[in-house]
Motif scaffolding. Structure first.
Motif, short mmCIF file in Angstrom:
data_model
loop_
_atom_site.label_atom_id
_atom_site.label_comp_id
_atom_site.label_asym_id
_atom_site.label_seq_id
_atom_site.Cartn_x
_atom_site.Cartn_y
_atom_site.Cartn_z
N TYR A 65 0.83 -1.21 0.00
CA TYR A 65 0.00 0.00 0.00
C TYR A 65 0.87 1.26 0.00
O TYR A 65 0.56 2.24 -0.68
CB TYR A 65 -0.94 0.03 1.21
N TYR A 68 2.23 1.79 -3.42
CA TYR A 68 1.16 2.32 -4.27
C TYR A 68 1.02 3.82 -4.04
O TYR A 68 0.97 4.61 -4.99
CB TYR A 68 -0.15 1.61 -3.96
N GLN A 80 1.31 0.32 -10.39
CA GLN A 80 0.33 0.45 -9.32
C GLN A 80 -0.61 -0.76 -9.30
O GLN A 80 -0.95 -1.26 -8.22
CB GLN A 80 -0.48 1.73 -9.51
N SER A 81 -1.02 -1.22 -10.47
CA SER A 81 -1.87 -2.40 -10.54
C SER A 81 -1.16 -3.62 -9.97
O SER A 81 -1.78 -4.44 -9.29
CB SER A 81 -2.28 -2.68 -11.99
N MET A 84 -1.35 -3.52 -6.23
CA MET A 84 -2.69 -3.91 -5.76
C MET A 84 -2.91 -5.42 -5.92
O MET A 84 -3.45 -6.06 -5.02
CB MET A 84 -3.77 -3.15 -6.53
N GLN A 106 -9.79 -2.14 -2.41
CA GLN A 106 -8.84 -1.14 -2.89
C GLN A 106 -8.42 -1.42 -4.33
O GLN A 106 -8.24 -0.49 -5.12
CB GLN A 106 -7.64 -1.05 -1.96
N ARG A 107 -8.26 -2.69 -4.65
CA ARG A 107 -7.90 -3.02 -6.03
C ARG A 107 -9.02 -2.63 -6.98
O ARG A 107 -8.79 -2.06 -8.05
CB ARG A 107 -7.56 -4.50 -6.17
N HIS A 110 -9.01 1.04 -7.49
CA HIS A 110 -7.88 1.40 -8.37
C HIS A 110 -8.25 1.15 -9.83
O HIS A 110 -8.07 2.03 -10.68
CB HIS A 110 -6.63 0.61 -7.99
#
Length: 191
Positions: A65, A68, A80-81, A84, A106-107, A110
């Motif tokens: 996290y 990210y 970033q993906s 996640m 959170q994913r 995103h």
């Protein structure tokens, strides 16, 4: 990194645009303070990436996290993906259902916020099964909303209507007021 370039650009911009001598000195001081902060962020990212190999469980998720968050301004959506996806994979290995639900939510956020429709379609149906199995109903309906909204805003309204009807029926059968509310809200988006 993008943030380093930005800090250097701001420093240069302030340096070249300020006409008065005292403001020039202020601009130089501000610029000199900004560059080390950007370099510290880059160092923190590099340090976290190295530590990540040794971390497990909740500590690993927190580091993912943090990565990210630190790389958010760089605009590297793929990286970033990956953070996640790694957070979800790590959370699924834990017995902590709250960590699983949080990582999945959170994913989904995103993917949704970055218009990654293919990723929503790929991951969310399975994520809904996981959330259902661990009985995290609020998160379940919130994530389902991202799926329906993705169908809606990509022009697949017929699919969105079928999906939101399934969502409403599921919540009604469960007598889940929050789920029914989310379904009504999402239905409004479809129409």
């Amino acid at each position: 990194m993008k943030s380093e370039k930005y800090c250097i650009f701001v420093t240069f911009y302030l340096y070249t645009r300020v006409n008065k001598r005292k403001y020039l000195i202020i601009a130089m001081v501000v610029g000199l303070l900004a560059v080390p902060l950007c370099l510290m962020q880059a160092d923190e990212v590099a340090t976290l990436k190295k530590k990540l190999l040794k971390l497990k469980g909740g500590e690993r998720i927190e580091a993912l996290y943090a990565l990210y968050d630190l790389t958010y301004d760089d605009g590297n959506i793929n990286e970033q993906s990956q953070w996640m996806n790694d957070a979800v994979s790590t959370a699924l290995q834990l017995k902590d259902n709250d960590a699983k639900a949080t990582a999945i939510a959170q994913r989904a956020v995103h993917f949704y916020n970055n218009n990654l429709s293919d990723s929503i379609y790929k991951y969310v149906p399975n994520d809904l099964n996981i959330l259902k199995s661990i009985e995290k109903w609020s998160t379940y309906y919130e994530v389902w909303t991202h799926l329906v909204n993705t169908y809606t805003f990509s022009g697949n309204t017929a699919t969105a209507l079928r999906e939101v009807q399934k969502m409403f029926d599921d919540a009604k059968n469960r007598n889940d007021a929050y789920g029914m509310g989310m379904a009504y809200y999402t239905m409004g988006n479809v129409y």
